[in-house]
Design an enzyme around this catalytic site. Sequence first.
Site, short mmCIF file in Angstrom:
data_model
loop_
_atom_site.label_atom_id
_atom_site.label_comp_id
_atom_site.label_asym_id
_atom_site.label_seq_id
_atom_site.Cartn_x
_atom_site.Cartn_y
_atom_site.Cartn_z
N CYS A 108 -0.61 4.18 2.02
CA CYS A 108 -0.45 4.11 3.48
C CYS A 108 1.01 4.34 3.88
CB CYS A 108 -0.85 2.74 4.03
SG CYS A 108 -2.22 1.97 3.20
N ASP A 109 1.92 3.64 3.23
CA ASP A 109 3.30 3.60 3.72
C ASP A 109 4.28 4.48 2.95
OD1 ASP A 109 2.32 1.69 5.45
OD2 ASP A 109 2.80 0.03 4.12
N CYS A 166 0.84 -1.21 0.00
CA CYS A 166 0.00 0.00 0.00
C CYS A 166 0.86 1.25 0.00
CB CYS A 166 -0.92 -0.02 1.21
SG CYS A 166 -1.96 1.44 1.32
#
Length: 544
Positions: free
Chosen positions: A369-370, A366
């Site tokens: 997200c990261d 992701c």
Amino acid sequence: MAKGNKVKKEIDDKKSYEMQAELRSIFEKIPNEINILLFTSPLKNEIFNESTRNVLRIIRQFAPKITLREFDITHKEAKRLNVEYSPALFINPGRYGNIRWYGAPIGEETRTLVEAIIMFGYGHTHLSPDSIKILDKISSPRDIKIFVSPTCPYCPQQAVNALKAAIEKPDLITLEIIDIQANPDLAEKYSAQSVPQVYSDDRLIAMGAQSEELFMLSLEKMEQQTIFIPESDAEEVESDLVIVGGGPAGLTAGIYGARSGLKTVIIEKNLLGGQVANTPIVENYPGINQIGGKALVDLLVSHALEYVKIFPGEEIIDIQKGGIFNVQSSRRRFSCRALLFATGAEYRRLDVQGESRLTGHGVSYCSTCDGPLFKGKKVLMVGGGDSAVTEALHLHNLGVDVTVVHRRDKLRAQDQLVKALLSNDVPVLYNIEINEIRGNDRVEEVELVNRITGDRTTIAVDGLFIAIGYSPVVELARKTGVDITPDGYIKHDGRHRTNIPGIYSAGDVEGGYKQIVTAAGHGSAAALTIFEDLVNPYWKKEGK
Ligand code: NAP
């Protein structure tokens, strides 16, 4: 003065007079004593000190229960309360020393002070039952700082939310309401360049004004929340249609099902919106040139919530068939006449050595997200489809040093995306596969294999992002007896009917084009078929 202006002034004066009269009547009837403490320093912010005195003087005229004391910031009481800035304002510090204003409650911020006095004076915050439920889940301390400004009309709403939380939980929640004009140093320290902005334990948890429930949820989760879905206490839910999955197909089916007159519910065990929620940017949803995946999901969910009940975070454990389906989730029982599987797909894994062990330690699926954690660092993006290219561009824009690694000599992604990748000079390694991911506690290096020459090379990287497609989620459908195609998708008749009367499918779980708009289209078509079938069951005609 022109006639129009004169009339407007008369109306404004009348409104102001009526407001003052109303405020006076509310303040006069306040039953509780209110003890306001003001700390100031003649050496600091005298203009804000004086403005605070003026506001308090006016309010006191209306409210006989208010007592006001002012101390120098060097006074022992200021030391006891750890006052650092002038002006600093407290209301009932004996019980509520956890709440303070730094700055003058002037302009729009006077509204916050008035609301505070009413809450303290009448002894209740009027929190909604949903907000109380969320607040009750908070069991560890929260240190809130909210940055506001006297010129911001949205700030009082958010400041009052924070006040309500701090009044309700004085032993757990501390609150500083910080006026950025009087405290530019603090605003600078927290990079609070827009207001309102809320930090809890120095983590940014909200930007802009939120509804009371969303604020409480952000405070509970310690990160900004954008959708609030009320929790249900029901043990049993009766409906016409249960939709399993809250991605674009399920949410659209929910809207269409309910609008056809079916009592419809959606159950989602993971993230509402499915893969879209983790998509950095969507540029091909008709009518919207460009939108963040999560923002699009919020629009879909908000729209669906107008029609259906959504049960997030609930997993379906068992489905009993019969005339009526009985569906047991991890939380409650549902009964329905039709069931729609819109379970979507989950990301595929590379299945190489080191992948599982280092997931969350440099291996990620992701980028939304990261990605920010890898700013200025070197990463590989594995895959050659739309996801890998979209996400590589996202990482590149975040300032991550990203190289795409693809197993063939041509990218599968749409032309437009490939052009964008090349024009941004994002390097692509062709005909390369990942053989092993290495590192002790986090990704340190990756061994690559050239598929043409068989040569092996090892390169040092900080992270490995994997975007190699998705596998349909069919386990629950399979367990229920639904036929699955040899490719692993739910088998259906073209009108989204499965082999079991009353059970349907929609979206990525059926295979075909995996686009948000096709998933939404299939969701609507499935809901319409279901409606027709429930009115006129084909299985009765066919004697099934
Ligand atoms: P995809 O289209 O299935 O592409 C997967 C990519 O990963 C392919 O390039 C494939 O290589 C590679 N791959 C698969 N298994 C691999 C393995 N074991 N090792 C190395 N490489 C492997 O998946 P996707 O990119 O996630 O897209 C899924 C669907 O969502 C598509 O229909 C796509 O159009 C859609 N989508 C659309 C957008 C958009 O419109 N903006 C964004 C994201 C996704 P090969 O090429 O050799 O098969």
